[in-house]
Design a protein around this motif. Structure first.
Motif, PDB file in Angstrom:
ATOM      1  N   ALA A 252     -18.642 -40.420  11.922  1.00 44.86           N
ATOM      2  CA  ALA A 252     -18.724 -41.539  10.986  1.00 44.86           C
ATOM      3  C   ALA A 252     -19.346 -41.112   9.664  1.00 44.86           C
ATOM      4  O   ALA A 252     -20.258 -40.288   9.630  1.00 44.86           O
ATOM      5  CB  ALA A 252     -19.567 -42.656  11.593  1.00 44.86           C
ATOM      6  N   VAL A 253     -18.821 -41.694   8.588  1.00 47.19           N
ATOM      7  CA  VAL A 253     -19.430 -41.567   7.274  1.00 47.19           C
ATOM      8  C   VAL A 253     -19.883 -42.965   6.884  1.00 47.19           C
ATOM      9  O   VAL A 253     -19.072 -43.886   6.819  1.00 47.19           O
ATOM     10  CB  VAL A 253     -18.414 -41.032   6.243  1.00 47.19           C
ATOM     11  CG1 VAL A 253     -18.994 -41.069   4.831  1.00 47.19           C
ATOM     12  CG2 VAL A 253     -17.979 -39.611   6.609  1.00 47.19           C
ATOM     13  N   VAL A 254     -21.182 -43.149   6.678  1.00 51.37           N
ATOM     14  CA  VAL A 254     -21.698 -44.487   6.402  1.00 51.37           C
ATOM     15  C   VAL A 254     -22.447 -44.475   5.069  1.00 51.37           C
ATOM     16  O   VAL A 254     -23.328 -43.647   4.851  1.00 51.37           O
ATOM     17  CB  VAL A 254     -22.643 -44.976   7.523  1.00 51.37           C
ATOM     18  CG1 VAL A 254     -23.086 -46.411   7.247  1.00 51.37           C
ATOM     19  CG2 VAL A 254     -21.953 -44.898   8.874  1.00 51.37           C
ATOM     20  N   SER A 255     -22.076 -45.402   4.208  1.00 46.43           N
ATOM     21  CA  SER A 255     -22.719 -45.504   2.904  1.00 46.43           C
ATOM     22  C   SER A 255     -23.778 -46.598   2.929  1.00 46.43           C
ATOM     23  O   SER A 255     -23.514 -47.727   3.329  1.00 46.43           O
ATOM     24  CB  SER A 255     -21.666 -45.823   1.841  1.00 46.43           C
ATOM     25  OG  SER A 255     -22.330 -46.176   0.648  1.00 46.43           O
ATOM     26  N   GLY A 256     -24.991 -46.249   2.501  1.00 44.46           N
ATOM     27  CA  GLY A 256     -26.094 -47.208   2.524  1.00 44.46           C
ATOM     28  C   GLY A 256     -26.267 -47.979   1.236  1.00 44.46           C
ATOM     29  O   GLY A 256     -27.035 -48.928   1.184  1.00 44.46           O
ATOM     30  N   GLY A 257     -25.549 -47.588   0.178  1.00 43.40           N
ATOM     31  CA  GLY A 257     -25.795 -48.200  -1.128  1.00 43.40           C
ATOM     32  C   GLY A 257     -25.066 -49.521  -1.315  1.00 43.40           C
ATOM     33  O   GLY A 257     -24.094 -49.811  -0.627  1.00 43.40           O
ATOM     34  N   ILE A 258     -25.520 -50.292  -2.282  1.00 40.44           N
ATOM     35  CA  ILE A 258     -24.920 -51.591  -2.558  1.00 40.44           C
ATOM     36  C   ILE A 258     -23.828 -51.455  -3.626  1.00 40.44           C
ATOM     37  O   ILE A 258     -23.032 -52.351  -3.838  1.00 40.44           O
ATOM     38  CB  ILE A 258     -26.015 -52.582  -3.007  1.00 40.44           C
ATOM     39  CG1 ILE A 258     -25.529 -54.032  -2.966  1.00 40.44           C
ATOM     40  CG2 ILE A 258     -26.545 -52.250  -4.385  1.00 40.44           C
ATOM     41  CD1 ILE A 258     -26.648 -55.044  -3.102  1.00 40.44           C
ATOM     42  N   HIS A 259     -23.812 -50.320  -4.297  1.00 38.24           N
ATOM     43  CA  HIS A 259     -22.818 -50.087  -5.341  1.00 38.24           C
ATOM     44  C   HIS A 259     -22.512 -48.595  -5.360  1.00 38.24           C
ATOM     45  O   HIS A 259     -23.378 -47.776  -5.084  1.00 38.24           O
ATOM     46  CB  HIS A 259     -23.352 -50.509  -6.705  1.00 38.24           C
ATOM     47  CG  HIS A 259     -22.429 -50.184  -7.833  1.00 38.24           C
ATOM     48  ND1 HIS A 259     -21.365 -50.986  -8.178  1.00 38.24           N
ATOM     49  CD2 HIS A 259     -22.385 -49.114  -8.661  1.00 38.24           C
ATOM     50  CE1 HIS A 259     -20.714 -50.425  -9.183  1.00 38.24           C
ATOM     51  NE2 HIS A 259     -21.316 -49.290  -9.503  1.00 38.24           N
ATOM     52  N   MET A 260     -21.268 -48.267  -5.695  1.00 31.33           N
ATOM     53  CA  MET A 260     -20.869 -46.856  -5.720  1.00 31.33           C
ATOM     54  C   MET A 260     -19.782 -46.712  -6.772  1.00 31.33           C
ATOM     55  O   MET A 260     -19.001 -47.653  -6.981  1.00 31.33           O
ATOM     56  CB  MET A 260     -20.331 -46.520  -4.333  1.00 31.33           C
ATOM     57  CG  MET A 260     -19.970 -45.089  -4.105  1.00 31.33           C
ATOM     58  SD  MET A 260     -19.408 -44.849  -2.408  1.00 31.33           S
ATOM     59  CE  MET A 260     -20.720 -43.820  -1.765  1.00 31.33           C
ATOM     60  N   SER A 261     -19.691 -45.566  -7.413  1.00 30.17           N
ATOM     61  CA  SER A 261     -18.572 -45.348  -8.321  1.00 30.17           C
ATOM     62  C   SER A 261     -17.291 -45.291  -7.483  1.00 30.17           C
ATOM     63  O   SER A 261     -17.349 -45.151  -6.260  1.00 30.17           O
ATOM     64  CB  SER A 261     -18.775 -44.049  -9.111  1.00 30.17           C
ATOM     65  OG  SER A 261     -18.945 -42.961  -8.229  1.00 30.17           O
ATOM     66  N   ASP A 262     -16.131 -45.416  -8.122  1.00 37.93           N
ATOM     67  CA  ASP A 262     -14.880 -45.486  -7.369  1.00 37.93           C
ATOM     68  C   ASP A 262     -14.696 -44.246  -6.489  1.00 37.93           C
ATOM     69  O   ASP A 262     -15.068 -43.133  -6.870  1.00 37.93           O
ATOM     70  CB  ASP A 262     -13.686 -45.601  -8.319  1.00 37.93           C
ATOM     71  CG  ASP A 262     -13.605 -46.995  -8.911  1.00 37.93           C
ATOM     72  OD1 ASP A 262     -14.388 -47.882  -8.479  1.00 37.93           O
ATOM     73  OD2 ASP A 262     -12.774 -47.208  -9.812  1.00 37.93           O
ATOM     74  N   ILE A 263     -14.087 -44.486  -5.337  1.00 39.09           N
ATOM     75  CA  ILE A 263     -13.801 -43.384  -4.414  1.00 39.09           C
ATOM     76  C   ILE A 263     -12.449 -42.794  -4.802  1.00 39.09           C
ATOM     77  O   ILE A 263     -11.458 -43.521  -4.860  1.00 39.09           O
ATOM     78  CB  ILE A 263     -13.754 -43.897  -2.960  1.00 39.09           C
ATOM     79  CG1 ILE A 263     -15.098 -44.548  -2.590  1.00 39.09           C
ATOM     80  CG2 ILE A 263     -13.407 -42.761  -2.000  1.00 39.09           C
ATOM     81  CD1 ILE A 263     -15.082 -45.306  -1.274  1.00 39.09           C
ATOM     82  N   PRO A 264     -12.399 -41.486  -5.089  1.00 37.62           N
ATOM     83  CA  PRO A 264     -11.106 -40.893  -5.459  1.00 37.62           C
ATOM     84  C   PRO A 264     -10.154 -40.900  -4.257  1.00 37.62           C
ATOM     85  O   PRO A 264     -10.598 -40.946  -3.115  1.00 37.62           O
ATOM     86  CB  PRO A 264     -11.472 -39.461  -5.859  1.00 37.62           C
ATOM     87  CG  PRO A 264     -12.818 -39.202  -5.290  1.00 37.62           C
ATOM     88  CD  PRO A 264     -13.494 -40.514  -5.101  1.00 37.62           C
ATOM     89  N   SER A 265      -8.865 -40.875  -4.520  1.00 35.57           N
ATOM     90  CA  SER A 265      -7.915 -40.856  -3.403  1.00 35.57           C
ATOM     91  C   SER A 265      -8.044 -39.520  -2.673  1.00 35.57           C
ATOM     92  O   SER A 265      -8.484 -38.518  -3.234  1.00 35.57           O
ATOM     93  CB  SER A 265      -6.490 -41.062  -3.912  1.00 35.57           C
ATOM     94  OG  SER A 265      -6.053 -39.921  -4.582  1.00 35.57           O
ATOM     95  N   PHE A 266      -7.713 -39.538  -1.393  1.00 30.77           N
ATOM     96  CA  PHE A 266      -7.857 -38.319  -0.600  1.00 30.77           C
ATOM     97  C   PHE A 266      -6.789 -38.325   0.485  1.00 30.77           C
ATOM     98  O   PHE A 266      -6.278 -39.382   0.851  1.00 30.77           O
ATOM     99  CB  PHE A 266      -9.265 -38.210  -0.008  1.00 30.77           C
ATOM    100  CG  PHE A 266      -9.698 -39.390   0.824  1.00 30.77           C
ATOM    101  CD1 PHE A 266      -9.399 -39.455   2.176  1.00 30.77           C
ATOM    102  CD2 PHE A 266     -10.415 -40.439   0.252  1.00 30.77           C
ATOM    103  CE1 PHE A 266      -9.809 -40.535   2.945  1.00 30.77           C
ATOM    104  CE2 PHE A 266     -10.823 -41.527   1.012  1.00 30.77           C
ATOM    105  CZ  PHE A 266     -10.518 -41.575   2.365  1.00 30.77           C
ATOM    106  N   PRO A 267      -6.440 -37.127   0.990  1.00 23.35           N
ATOM    107  CA  PRO A 267      -5.379 -37.061   2.002  1.00 23.35           C
ATOM    108  C   PRO A 267      -5.814 -37.703   3.318  1.00 23.35           C
ATOM    109  O   PRO A 267      -6.978 -37.587   3.722  1.00 23.35           O
ATOM    110  CB  PRO A 267      -5.137 -35.554   2.174  1.00 23.35           C
ATOM    111  CG  PRO A 267      -6.308 -34.871   1.564  1.00 23.35           C
ATOM    112  CD  PRO A 267      -6.951 -35.802   0.602  1.00 23.35           C
ATOM    113  N   TYR A 268      -4.863 -38.338   3.967  1.00 20.39           N
ATOM    114  CA  TYR A 268      -5.128 -39.031   5.226  1.00 20.39           C
ATOM    115  C   TYR A 268      -5.721 -38.103   6.282  1.00 20.39           C
ATOM    116  O   TYR A 268      -6.514 -38.532   7.114  1.00 20.39           O
ATOM    117  CB  TYR A 268      -3.827 -39.667   5.732  1.00 20.39           C
ATOM    118  CG  TYR A 268      -3.960 -40.328   7.084  1.00 20.39           C
ATOM    119  CD1 TYR A 268      -4.812 -41.429   7.253  1.00 20.39           C
ATOM    120  CD2 TYR A 268      -3.261 -39.865   8.198  1.00 20.39           C
ATOM    121  CE1 TYR A 268      -4.950 -42.033   8.482  1.00 20.39           C
ATOM    122  CE2 TYR A 268      -3.391 -40.463   9.432  1.00 20.39           C
ATOM    123  CZ  TYR A 268      -4.237 -41.547   9.578  1.00 20.39           C
ATOM    124  OH  TYR A 268      -4.378 -42.145  10.802  1.00 20.39           O
TER     125      TYR A 268
END
Ligand SMILES: [Zn+2]
Ligand SMILES: [Zn+2]
Length: 332
Positions: A252-268
């Motif tokens: 799992a990848v879990v983000s704890g922040g309330i705001h984040m810059s955009d997530i770039p697209s990535f391969p499936y």
């Protein structure tokens, strides 16, 4: 002057806080009035100041990691009694009636109110809080305890959602206030910490190693080991695909922040094999009771840098520029 107080207030996004003398808040029904002894400075405060969280009450007294002493009770409140030390967290009020509240997910309440965002917070000499959302847990060192309230609680919830004790190799992306608290819990539970910081931030990397990380490096470096889970505390969307690339199948990848810059697209293929990406929102009172009871047992020691209340803007700048090791705390 006895019923006025000093407060640092925000009048508009993008502007520094202003030192003002305002009326001491009086507790309404169900509230307590709290004399602030210490208030932590959190990255969420920066997001409010910068207008990335767009619905603050204005003018606003920010601050949601408050340790203080009860000084007055509103109508209908018996406890905590005046003189008791309490901690006031981000979750300020919930409706108790919506689907989320009914299902025990009060952190997702659709009408929730938040300390230092939709309600005035602790960058002041006094605040008021709903008595049912304060933690009446005794604390000797208010300055050391303040960062446990958000950095600690949110870090704990992030760790739990990533699998808690079931993981062995844990990646932590962004090594600030939340990470330095959580790392101590994880190390005490026998987990290996891999700390990813801003590239070149050797100070944060040394800090991570000092707290027991087995490896620390830049977020542009490949992880030396395959991770069981990754916790993201830096508000940088590009870290999501990097962290996914570092975790094992099923991790799992879990983000704890309330705001984040955009997530770039990535391969499936980075997500494939049952990897997951999740976010943490807010806290429940149960998180607070669990974590604040656990913290002294571990024990967790916070590293703090104290600033007088009047220097709130300096503390926020230091946080923004990554000049802090640990957590900034305002002392009124
Ligand atoms: Zn609700
Ligand atoms: Zn916070």
């Amino acid at each position: 002057m006895s019923d006025s107080m000093r407060a640092m207030r925000l009048h508009a996004a993008g502007k520094p806080l202003e030192l003002e003398h305002v009326a001491r808040p009086t507790p309404g029904p169900g509230d307590v009035q709290v004399r602030v002894l210490a208030c932590g400075v959190c990255r969420t405060d920066l997001h409010v100041l910068d207008g990335e969280l767009s619905e603050p009450r204005l003018p606003l007294i920010p601050g949601h990691e408050i340790v203080g002493e009860v000084t007055a009770l509103g109508e209908g409140v018996q406890t905590p009694a005046p003189g008791t030390r309490v901690r006031v967290p981000w979750l300020g009020w919930t409706c108790g009636e919506c689907e989320s509240c009914q299902a025990g997910r009060e952190n997702l309440c659709e009408r929730a109110e938040f300390t230092g965002y939709t309600r005035d917070g602790g960058y002041a000499e006094y605040c008021v809080a709903d008595a049912r959302y304060c933690f009446p847990l005794d604390v000797e060192d208010a300055q050391a305890a303040a960062p446990l309230l958000c950095a600690g609680l949110i870090g704990y919830r992030t760790w739990r959602l990533a699998g808690g004790e079931s993981n062995r190799r844990l990646g932590i992306y962004g090594f600030g206030a939340a990470a330095h608290i959580l790392a101590q819990l994880a190390v005490a539970r026998g987990q290996e910490i891999y700390a990813f910081t801003r590239p070149g931030d050797t100070q944060a990397q040394d800090f991570a190693r000092r707290l027991g990380a087995v490896w620390a490096g830049g977020s542009d470096e490949a992880s030396p080991e395959r991770l069981d889970a990754a916790l993201l505390f830096a508000p940088v969307g590009a870290l999501v695909p990097s962290a996914l690339a570092a975790v094992r199948p099923g991790g799992a990848v879990v983000s704890g922040g309330i705001h984040m810059s955009d997530i770039p697209s990535f391969p499936y293929r980075l997500l494939w094999e049952e990897r997951s990406v999740k976010s943490v929102a807010n806290l429940t009172r149960r998180d607070g009771e669990e974590f604040l009871t656990l913290a002294p047992e571990v024990p967790i020691n916070t590293e703090t840098q104290a600033y007088p209340l009047e220097q709130a803007n300096q503390a926020l700048d230091d946080l923004r520029e990554g000049r802090l090791s640990g957590a900034a705390v305002l002392i009124p």
